[in-house]
Write an enzyme that holds these catalytic residues in place. Structure first.
Site, short mmCIF file in Angstrom:
data_model
loop_
_atom_site.label_atom_id
_atom_site.label_comp_id
_atom_site.label_asym_id
_atom_site.label_seq_id
_atom_site.Cartn_x
_atom_site.Cartn_y
_atom_site.Cartn_z
N GLY A 9 0.83 -1.20 0.00
CA GLY A 9 0.00 0.00 0.00
C GLY A 9 0.85 1.24 0.00
N ALA A 10 0.51 2.20 -0.85
CA ALA A 10 1.35 3.39 -1.01
C ALA A 10 0.57 4.68 -0.80
CB ALA A 10 2.00 3.38 -2.41
N GLY A 14 1.33 3.97 4.25
CA GLY A 14 2.39 3.14 3.70
C GLY A 14 3.67 3.89 3.44
N ARG A 271 -19.84 13.63 12.82
CA ARG A 271 -20.33 13.16 11.52
C ARG A 271 -21.51 12.20 11.63
NH1 ARG A 271 -14.61 12.21 8.23
NH2 ARG A 271 -14.16 14.43 7.91
N ARG A 366 -15.15 8.37 13.82
CA ARG A 366 -13.89 9.11 13.69
C ARG A 366 -14.12 10.61 13.70
NH1 ARG A 366 -11.24 11.43 9.56
NH2 ARG A 366 -12.45 10.45 7.90
#
Length: 534
Positions: A9-10, A14, A271, A366
């Site tokens: 994962g980038a 990552g 949210r 979150r």
């Protein structure tokens, strides 16, 4: 293979993990199924939280309390404290490596207020914050010589076990260019593969790549997953496309209006509360709009340029003069692979970070601006922990049998019949999840969804791929993504059904109150049994 770390994962998590491991002397390889600059991090527009006090009084303690309140009793206090206490140092580091933050008149990093925050805490770069952080991190990785293997799709983790423990020894990936299965060995593996909200298909703000591949692979390898039922719906996705309109638009003073032109909620509430308020209006037959016209042309063009472009492109409206039609859409998965304070899973040498992981800092809902902070704070921790593990790891073992299994499996998939179109099945799955496992949930509708998911899984052999080519077979990888989403879909439902209460993003119409016995993290492993742990 000496001192080797693989990062899968980038995105932001990552890349930070890769830099952290590289700085500690490891040979680091980043493997990604697309390209780094297309990662989901670029969609984090609103900002990254840090109690700097550049736009008024603020404190780390206030940041901690806002985060814990938003989490509805589900966050681990020590993890939240570490996250918030690390934030000022993280911002200084990002500023130092060249992230082009917006500035105040006196040259300080500009900050804005997001939902659930008691102060203007989100540091931002116009409304491109995540994108600019991502590009800066990628430039940094390239500059120090970190190796990238792009267009590799994660098939499975390589593991071996002794009498007491399971160890990771690398990854098996499908080279999308060549169609070959590749073995990549390493003493430590860091999963930074993102979330799984594309199970909602067109009702998600995420890219099509957010199919939960890393979470599914970790589960198959024996990792424990946690809090899968907590999926955050962002209040302001555009109605027709589900493209995100950042919370920064409401943070700047945007209004939410119904068809009558009435404001019906506090736009800067957490949210989950805002999403439910919008959903309630929609159930009444009302359309809902975001109004930023009063902010003025100059402000919108300077501070919210991306939002204006997206509204014009995807909804055909000019927000300087017109209302933006919106709806809540699946946006962020609070649950994922369970990790400890060092980002370590229950599999030795396997670490997870970012949205694919559950670091227990977000809990049931979150706080806006904390996701970018999490990827940097815990990305650094994951890289550090992965290098430390190298000294403890066992010798690598042969992965030939796993490679042969997947080569045979891919051949089998290509021979499946095409009686059922899996693209249509995925669209149907998304509609079922949005309706039955979305903002409002109840037992009977979720049981209906379980039955449908099980039916789809049982008929996968009738959902073959029409493209039999070896090279660049996107039809094949999209089928594999769909299979992962079905696997995770069943796990999400099991966790959501078992949690017979309402808490944060998990709202049960048939159990609308929170219960003390559920103030604990849900856990699920390969035995498919849901249990709870504080």
């Amino acid at each position: 293979m000496k001192n080797s770390v693989i990062v899968v994962g980038a995105g932001g998590a990552g890349l930070v993990a890769a830099l952290s491991a590289h700085e500690r002397g490891a040979k680091v390889t980043v493997i990604t199924k697309e390209y780094p600059t297309r990662s989901q991090t670029c969609m984090a527009q609103g900002g990254i939280n840090a109690a700097l006090g550049n736009a008024g009084e603020d404190s780390v303690e206030a940041h901690i309390q806002n985060t814990l309140k938003s989490a509805h009793g589900m966050a681990k206090e020590s993890a939240v404290e570490f996250l918030c206490q690390s934030a000022p140092e993280v911002l200084a580091w990002l500023d130092g490596i060249g992230v082009p933050f917006s500035r105040t008149k006196d040259g300080k990093i500009a900050q804005r207020k997001l939902g659930g925050a008691s102060a203007a805490r989100a540091c931002y770069a116009q409304d491109y914050t995540g994108l600019k952080i991502l590009h800066t991190l990628y430039d940094r990785c390239v500059a120090v010589g970190i190796e990238f293997l792009n267009e590799r799709y994660l098939l499975d983790l390589l593991t071996h076990s002794d009498a007491n423990k399971t160890y990771v020894s690398g990854v098996l990936v499908l080279n999308k260019r060549s169609g070959e299965a590749e073995v990549h060995e390493a003493q430590s593996v860091i999963l930074a593969t993102g979330g799984y909200s594309r199970v909602f298909h067109n009702h998600s703000t995420n890219s099509v790549a957010s199919s939960g591949d890393g979470v599914a692979a970790a589960f198959r390898a024996g990792a424990v997953l946690s809090d899968l039922e907590f999926i955050q719906f962002h209040p302001t996705a555009m109605k027709n496309s589900s493209i995100l309109i950042s919370e920064s638009a409401r943070g700047a003073g945007g209004y939410l209006l119904n068809s009558k032109g009435e404001r019906f909620t506090n736009e800067l509430a957490p949210r989950d509360e805002v999403a439910r308020a919008i959903h309630k209006e929609m159930l009444k037959g009302e359309s809902v709009f975001l109004d930023i016209r009063h902010l003025g042309k100059e402000f919108i063009e300077h501070e919210l340029p991306q939002e204006a472009k997206l509204a014009k492109l995807y909804e055909g409206v000019d927000p300087i003069r017109e209302l933006i039609p919106i709806k809540p859409s699946a946006h962020y998965t609070m649950g994922g692979i369970l990790v400890d304070a060092d980002a370590q899973t229950n599999i030795a040498g396997l670490f997870a970070v970012g949205e694919c992981a559950n670091q227990r800092v977000h809990g049931a809902n979150r706080l806006g601006g904390n996701s970018l902070l999490e990827v940097v704070v815990f990305g650094k921790k994951a890289g550090e922990s992965a290098v430390r593990h190298i000294k403890e790891s066992l010798p690598l073992v042969s992965a030939l049998s796993k490679k042969e299994f997947w080569e045979a499996k891919i051949k089998e998939i290509k021979n499946y019949t095409n009686e059922i179109n899996f693209y249509q099945a995925h669209q149907e799955l998304g509609e079922i999840f949005y309706k039955n496992v979305g903002i409002l949930r109840e037992e009977n509708s979720m049981q209906e969804a379980v039955a449908k998911v099980k039916e789809m899984r049982s008929t996968l052999s009738k959902m073959g791929v029409s493209d039999k080519a070896k090279e660049y077979n996107t039809n094949l990888t999209e089928f594999l993504e769909f299979a992962n989403m079905l696997e995770l879909g069943e796990l999400i439902l099991l966790c959501a059904i078992e949690r017979k209460e309402s808490r944060g993003a998990h709202f049960r119409a048939d159990a609308p109150q929170s219960e003390a016995r559920f103030e604990a993290n849900s856990l699920i492993g390969r035995d498919m049994a849901v249990r709870y742990e504080n």
